[in-house]
Design an enzyme around this catalytic site. Structure first.
Site, short mmCIF file in Angstrom:
data_model
loop_
_atom_site.label_atom_id
_atom_site.label_comp_id
_atom_site.label_asym_id
_atom_site.label_seq_id
_atom_site.Cartn_x
_atom_site.Cartn_y
_atom_site.Cartn_z
N ARG A 1 40.67 35.84 37.03
CA ARG A 1 41.51 34.85 37.69
C ARG A 1 41.95 35.39 39.03
NH1 ARG A 1 47.23 32.36 35.47
NH2 ARG A 1 48.09 34.07 36.67
N THR B 1 45.25 32.18 43.96
CA THR B 1 45.05 30.74 43.76
C THR B 1 45.10 30.33 42.28
OG1 THR B 1 42.68 31.06 43.48
CG2 THR B 1 43.46 30.70 45.73
N ASP C 1 46.67 44.81 31.16
CA ASP C 1 47.31 46.03 31.69
C ASP C 1 48.08 46.77 30.59
OD1 ASP C 1 46.33 45.48 34.17
OD2 ASP C 1 48.26 44.88 35.04
C1 HSX Z 1 44.09 38.65 35.55
O1 HSX Z 1 42.76 38.36 35.15
C2 HSX Z 1 43.92 39.53 36.75
O2 HSX Z 1 43.46 38.82 37.84
C3 HSX Z 1 42.87 40.45 36.26
O3 HSX Z 1 42.16 41.04 37.29
C4 HSX Z 1 42.00 39.53 35.43
C5 HSX Z 1 41.63 40.16 34.14
O4 HSX Z 1 42.82 40.59 33.62
P1 HSX Z 1 42.96 41.06 32.14
O5 HSX Z 1 42.00 40.19 31.41
O6 HSX Z 1 42.58 42.50 32.19
O7 HSX Z 1 44.39 40.83 31.81
O8 HSX Z 1 44.82 37.50 35.75
C1 HSX Z 2 44.86 36.64 31.95
O1 HSX Z 2 44.60 35.52 32.79
C2 HSX Z 2 44.43 36.23 30.55
O2 HSX Z 2 43.95 37.25 29.77
C3 HSX Z 2 43.43 35.12 30.79
O3 HSX Z 2 42.11 35.57 30.90
C4 HSX Z 2 43.91 34.50 32.07
C5 HSX Z 2 44.82 33.37 31.71
O4 HSX Z 2 45.11 32.66 32.83
P1 HSX Z 2 44.69 31.14 32.99
O5 HSX Z 2 43.27 31.12 33.45
O6 HSX Z 2 44.90 30.47 31.67
O7 HSX Z 2 45.63 30.66 34.04
O8 HSX Z 2 44.24 37.77 32.41
#
Ligand code: HSX
Ligand code: HSX
Length: 208
Positions: A103, A107, A204
């Site tokens: 993500r 944005t 994290d």
């Molecule tokens: C999160 O999604 C951040 O942008 C991370 O780079 C990406 C993956 O995060 P996570 O799945 O390791 O939490 O919103």
């Molecule tokens: C975090 O951002 C979570 O692990 C999901 O992959 C993602 C959730 O955000 P969203 O796409 O639902 O806004 O890293």
């Protein structure tokens, strides 16, 4: 449709530990795994079973059931990978596919980088794994990938720990036949599209 785990004192106690900003990684992993196990078991409850009779050591028959289908876990990297062990704890030799979606934190738009899925995935029940459902953007992109591989919406169970009402609405309107199993529905999203009260960034906290 959305299924929320029974809000037992035990579940709320587990959620309280993982939401606490003072909880360190070892405890975070241990206690989130306990919730993940509950989510997996609840997910498995939604799969069809067939009648199956066994004989007990007392020579009596027992008319039970068994699951005969094939399943596949699909984790949305990186955070979703933290749920793979909990799935394996319940389904020992389960196949696991991966979808890497990141993500954009400016944005909140998801971007697809990579996917690797078993080639018979269309015949399987898919347990889609991502602990957080914020806007719903990442998970719905993953569902689109699965659908493009021939997986029917009704064969997908999305397992997640904390969902926002916005994320769930997004899902319900786009994929009405898909089942979402979540441990908790939070208040909503902040101005950066983080779930509040939430628990911070799950990836994290689990991986560092
Ligand atoms: C999160 O999604 C951040 O942008 C991370 O780079 C990406 C993956 O995060 P996570 O799945 O390791 O939490 O919103
Ligand atoms: C975090 O951002 C979570 O692990 C999901 O992959 C993602 C959730 O955000 P969203 O796409 O639902 O806004 O890293």
């Amino acid at each position: 449709t959305v299924h929320v785990l029974p809000q037992t004192p035990q579940l709320i106690a587990l959620l309280t530990i993982i939401r606490d900003q003072n909880t360190q990684r070892g405890d975070f992993i241990f206690y989130s795994n306990r919730i993940i196990r509950l989510l997996v078991e609840e997910g498995l409850n939604h799969l069809p079973v067939k009648e199956h009779e066994v004989t007990t050591p007392l020579g009596r028959t027992y008319a039970g059931v068994r699951f005969e289908g094939k399943i596949c876990g699909v984790s949305i990297m990186r955070a979703g990978e933290s749920m793979e062990q909990g799935l394996r704890d319940c389904c020992r030799s389960v196949r696991i596919g991966k979808i890497l979606i990141q993500r954009d934190e400016e944005t909140a738009q998801p971007k697809l980088f990579y996917h690797k899925l078993p080639n018979d995935i269309a015949e399987r029940w898919v347990l889609l794994l991502d602990p957080m459902n914020a806007t719903g953007g990442s998970a719905s992109m993953a569902v689109e990938v699965l659908k493009s591989k021939g997986v029917a919406e009704e064969r997908i169970l999305f397992l997640n720990l904390i969902a926002s009402p916005e994320g769930l609405e997004h899902f319900a309107s786009k994929f009405p036949k898909l089942r979402v199993i979540t441990a908790f529905i939070d208040e909503g999203l902040d101005d950066k599209n983080y779930i509040v009260p939430g628990l911070g960034d799950f990836g994290d906290r689990h991986f560092g």
